[in-house]
Design a protein around this motif. Structure first.
Motif, PDB file in Angstrom:
ATOM      1  N   TYR A 166       0.808  -1.223   0.000  1.00 54.75           N
ATOM      2  CA  TYR A 166       0.000   0.000   0.000  1.00 54.75           C
ATOM      3  C   TYR A 166       0.841   1.273   0.000  1.00 54.75           C
ATOM      4  CZ  TYR A 166       1.103  -1.218   4.833  1.00 54.75           C
ATOM      5  OH  TYR A 166       1.761  -1.622   5.959  1.00 54.75           O
ATOM      6  N   CYS A 167       2.130   1.134   0.250  1.00 54.16           N
ATOM      7  CA  CYS A 167       2.909   2.320   0.643  1.00 54.16           C
ATOM      8  C   CYS A 167       3.761   2.870  -0.489  1.00 54.16           C
ATOM      9  CB  CYS A 167       3.784   1.964   1.833  1.00 54.16           C
ATOM     10  SG  CYS A 167       4.695   3.384   2.467  1.00 54.16           S
ATOM     11  N   GLN A 171      10.115  10.428  12.126  1.00 53.31           N
ATOM     12  CA  GLN A 171       9.554   9.321  11.350  1.00 53.31           C
ATOM     13  C   GLN A 171      10.390   9.075  10.098  1.00 53.31           C
ATOM     14  OE1 GLN A 171       5.604   9.065   8.905  1.00 53.31           O
ATOM     15  NE2 GLN A 171       5.106   8.428  10.982  1.00 53.31           N
ATOM     16  N   ARG A 210       2.208   1.397  13.954  1.00 49.35           N
ATOM     17  CA  ARG A 210       0.871   0.884  13.655  1.00 49.35           C
ATOM     18  C   ARG A 210       0.932  -0.602  13.380  1.00 49.35           C
ATOM     19  NH1 ARG A 210      -2.086   5.008   9.454  1.00 49.35           N
ATOM     20  NH2 ARG A 210      -2.217   6.860  10.800  1.00 49.35           N
ATOM     21  N   GLU A 237      -1.254  -1.862  11.577  1.00 45.10           N
ATOM     22  CA  GLU A 237      -1.781  -1.748  10.201  1.00 45.10           C
ATOM     23  C   GLU A 237      -3.093  -2.508   9.996  1.00 45.10           C
ATOM     24  OE1 GLU A 237      -0.316   0.585   8.948  1.00 45.10           O
ATOM     25  OE2 GLU A 237       1.836   0.476   9.265  1.00 45.10           O
ATOM     26  N   MET A 269      -4.894   1.142   9.191  1.00 43.64           N
ATOM     27  CA  MET A 269      -5.512   1.785   8.026  1.00 43.64           C
ATOM     28  C   MET A 269      -6.904   1.193   7.846  1.00 43.64           C
ATOM     29  SD  MET A 269      -2.439   1.957   5.306  1.00 43.64           S
ATOM     30  CE  MET A 269      -1.788   0.426   5.923  1.00 43.64           C
ATOM     31  N   PRO A 300      -7.731   6.558   6.754  1.00 45.07           N
ATOM     32  CA  PRO A 300      -8.210   5.825   5.579  1.00 45.07           C
ATOM     33  C   PRO A 300      -7.036   5.445   4.672  1.00 45.07           C
ATOM     34  CG  PRO A 300      -8.639   8.189   5.337  1.00 45.07           C
ATOM     35  CD  PRO A 300      -8.090   7.984   6.725  1.00 45.07           C
ATOM     36  N   PHE A 301      -7.106   4.246   4.111  1.00 38.34           N
ATOM     37  CA  PHE A 301      -6.128   3.840   3.101  1.00 38.34           C
ATOM     38  C   PHE A 301      -6.403   4.612   1.802  1.00 38.34           C
ATOM     39  CE2 PHE A 301      -6.083   0.862  -0.630  1.00 38.34           C
ATOM     40  CZ  PHE A 301      -4.750   1.070  -0.973  1.00 38.34           C
ATOM     41  N   ILE A 302      -5.332   5.197   1.244  1.00 34.15           N
ATOM     42  CA  ILE A 302      -5.456   5.961  -0.001  1.00 34.15           C
ATOM     43  C   ILE A 302      -4.517   5.328  -1.027  1.00 34.15           C
ATOM     44  CG2 ILE A 302      -5.210   8.250  -1.062  1.00 34.15           C
ATOM     45  CD1 ILE A 302      -5.437   9.464   1.782  1.00 34.15           C
ATOM     46  N   LEU A 349       3.664   8.694   1.039  1.00 35.05           N
ATOM     47  CA  LEU A 349       3.077   7.397   1.387  1.00 35.05           C
ATOM     48  C   LEU A 349       1.860   7.142   0.520  1.00 35.05           C
ATOM     49  CD1 LEU A 349       3.142   7.812   5.267  1.00 35.05           C
ATOM     50  CD2 LEU A 349       4.884   6.748   3.853  1.00 35.05           C
ATOM     51  N   TYR A 350       1.134   8.245   0.185  1.00 35.08           N
ATOM     52  CA  TYR A 350      -0.046   8.185  -0.673  1.00 35.08           C
ATOM     53  C   TYR A 350      -0.160   9.537  -1.371  1.00 35.08           C
ATOM     54  CZ  TYR A 350      -1.588  10.200   3.738  1.00 35.08           C
ATOM     55  OH  TYR A 350      -1.659  10.950   4.880  1.00 35.08           O
TER      56      TYR A 350
HETATM   57  N1  5AD Z   1      -2.724   5.265   2.589  1.00 35.83           N
HETATM   58  C1  5AD Z   1      -2.915   5.625   3.881  1.00 35.83           C
HETATM   59  N2  5AD Z   1      -2.015   5.432   4.850  1.00 35.83           N
HETATM   60  C2  5AD Z   1      -0.844   4.863   4.516  1.00 35.83           C
HETATM   61  N3  5AD Z   1       0.226   4.526   5.246  1.00 35.83           N
HETATM   62  C3  5AD Z   1       1.151   3.986   4.443  1.00 35.83           C
HETATM   63  N4  5AD Z   1       0.694   3.944   3.173  1.00 35.83           N
HETATM   64  C4  5AD Z   1      -0.561   4.481   3.188  1.00 35.83           C
HETATM   65  C5  5AD Z   1      -1.558   4.696   2.202  1.00 35.83           C
HETATM   66  N5  5AD Z   1      -1.375   4.355   0.928  1.00 35.83           N
HETATM   67  C6  5AD Z   1       0.274   4.690   6.719  1.00 35.83           C
HETATM   68  C7  5AD Z   1       0.634   3.383   7.411  1.00 35.83           C
HETATM   69  C8  5AD Z   1       1.908   3.723   8.152  1.00 35.83           C
HETATM   70  C9  5AD Z   1       1.800   5.217   8.315  1.00 35.83           C
HETATM   71  C10 5AD Z   1       3.081   5.916   8.555  1.00 35.83           C
HETATM   72  O1  5AD Z   1       1.241   5.622   7.078  1.00 35.83           O
HETATM   73  O2  5AD Z   1      -0.387   3.047   8.339  1.00 35.83           O
HETATM   74  O3  5AD Z   1       2.037   3.084   9.396  1.00 35.83           O
END
Ligand code: 5AD
Length: 342
Positions: free
Chosen positions: A65-66, A103, A155, A157, A195, A225-227, A301-302
Motif C-alpha cells: 500500500y505504501c 519518522q 501501527r 496496520e 488503516m 483511511p487507506f489511499i 506514502l499516498y
Molecule cells: N494510505 C494511507 N495510509 C498509509 N500509510 C502507508 N501507506 C498508506 C496509504 N497508501 C500509513 C501506514 C503507516 C503510516 C506511517 O502511514 O499506516 O504506518
C-alpha cells in the motif's frame, strides 16, 4: 444504536457484535457526537501539537500500500543528516512545540550510534521525543529509551494476520506484535493504529482492530483511511473510506477515553475539513509536518499527502486558527498520556 452508545458511555467497553453494529450504521452522527463528548469530559478542550520530521524515505520493506516501498523505483530517495534533524528539532522547540516525532522508512543507515546521538541532542531542547522508525530489536529499543526517547509509534496496520501477510510481503505480524510488547515493557508510551478501507478488510476485522487497541492498552492511536498510491500494487483499489475511518476512530475514543488520538493527515487529505471533523469526533492531537518542502514532497506514502504551501494545513498559523475556530485551546506541556478514572 442509542443503547449501544449508552453502554459505551457508561462502561467504556463494547462487544465485537456491538462494534460491528456501530461500524455498519447508516447515520453515524450520534456516534461522532458521543466520541466528542467523551473526549471533552475526559481530556477537556486542549489540543496537543507534535512536530513531525520525516527524516528519510529509504525503506527496506515492500508494503503493497505504501508509496515509499522498496520496489518503487520512480521515487527519489533522500535522507536528512543528523545535523539537519537536530536543527529541525531546535526550530520546533523555538516555535513552542513540546514534542517532536522522528519518522522514516526502515532505513538501516541510521544505526544505534547515530540515532542515540540524535536523541541525546534533541532531549537538550526540552522536548518529548517520539520515534516512528519501524521494527527493531528489543536491544535497539532499549538503547533509544536509555538515550531519552519517550514515545514510539508503530501501527499494527491490521490485526487480520492473513491480510497483513498479503499486504506486507516478507514481514511477520507476530514480530510486529512483539515489537509493540517490547516497547511497552521498556516504558515507552506506545502508539499503534490501523488503516481503514484496505482491500478485503471486513467490518469484523475492524472490530478486532479496535478490541486489539483496548487489549494492548495503547497510549496513542492513529487511524487513517487507506489511499491508493499509483506506483504501488494496490493502485487500482478503492480505499478512501473517510467515513468508516472516522467511525473506527470514534469507537476507539469510546473504549479508550483518555488516550491521545491524532486527527490524521490521511483524513485531511481526503476531505477539505477532514482534520477539523476528526477533532470534533474524538481526536485531540495534531501533528504538523515541519520537514522542508523538497523532502516532504518525496515522503509520499499516498498521493496528495504533502501540502507545500506556506499557509497550508501544517503552518502553525493555520493550526492555531483552526483550533480557535472550533472553540478549543492549545495544550500546555508535553501532552503525554495521563490516565484518568473512567
Ligand atoms: N494510505 C494511507 N495510509 C498509509 N500509510 C502507508 N501507506 C498508506 C496509504 N497508501 C500509513 C501506514 C503507516 C503510516 C506511517 O502511514 O499506516 O504506518
Amino acid at each position: 444504536m442509542q443503547k449501544i452508545l449508552e453502554k459505551a458511555l457508561h462502561t467504556a467497553s463494547l462487544s465485537h457484535e456491538e462494534i460491528i453494529t456501530l461500524l455498519g450504521s447508516q447515520d453515524a452522527a450520534p456516534l461522532f457526537k458521543a466520541a466528542d463528548s467523551v473526549r471533552r469530559q475526559t481530556l477537556g478542550d486542549e489540543i496537543y501539537l507534535r512536530a513531525l520530521i520525516e527524516f528519510s524515505n529509504f525503506c527496506r520493506n515492500n508494503c503493497c500500500y505504501c508509496g515509499i516501498r522498496r520496489d518503487n523505483k520512480k521515487l527519489n530517495r533522500y535522507r536528512l543528516t543528523p545535523e539537519q534533524i537536530i536543527a529541525l528539532g531546535n526550530q520546533a522547540a523555538q516555535q513552542g512545540f513540546k514534542t517532536v516525532v522522528l519518522q522514516s522508512g526502515e532505513d538501516v543507515w541510521f544505526d544505534v550510534k547515530i540515532l542515540t546521538d540524535i536523541i541525546t541532542e534533541l532531549k537538550k531542547f526540552d522536548l518529548a521525543v517520539t520515534l516512528s522508525i519501524g521494527e527493531k530489536s528489543r536491544e535497539e529499543y532499549l538503547a533509544y529509551r536509555q538515550a531519552g526517547a519517550d514515545r514510539y509509534l508503530l501501527r499494527i496496520e491490521t490485526t487480520d494476520q492473513e491480510l497483513y501477510h498479503r499486504l506486507d510481503p516478507g514481514m511477520s505480524w507476530h514480530n510486529r506484535r512483539r515489537c509493540l510488547q517490547d516497547l511497552k515493557e521498556l516504558g515507552y508510551e506506545v502508539g499503534s493504529g490501523v488503516m481503514v478501507g484496505l482491500p478485503e478488510q471486513s467490518l469484523s476485522s475492524l472490530a478486532d482492530d479496535i478490541l486489539f487497541f483496548k487489549e494492548l492498552d495503547v497510549d496513542m492511536c492513529g487511524i487513517g483511511p487507506f489511499i491508493p498510491h499509483p506506483d504501488t500494487p494496490l493502485a487500482a483499489c478503492e480505499g478512501r473510506a473517510f467515513e468508516l475511518a472516522l467511525k473506527v476512530m470514534a469507537i476507539t475514543r469510546l473504549l479508550l477515553p483518555d488516550i491521545n488520538i491524532p486527527a490524521t493527515t490521511a483524513m485531511e487529505t481526503l476531505r477539505p475539513q477532514g482534520r477539523l471533523i476528526a477533532l470534533q469526533s474524538g481526536a485531540n492531537v495534531i501533528m504538523p509536518n515541519i520537514t522542508n518542502f523538497e523532502c516532504r514532497k518525496l515522503y509520499e506514502l499516498y498521493p496528495n499527502k504533502a501540502k507545500t504551501q506556506d499557509n497550508g494545513p501544517d503552518s502553525l498559523t493555520t493550526v492555531l486558527a483552526e483550533i480557535k475556530s472550533i472553540g478549543r485551546i492549545l495544550g500546555k506541556g508535553y501532552g503525554g498520556h495521563r490516565r484518568k478514572k473512567y
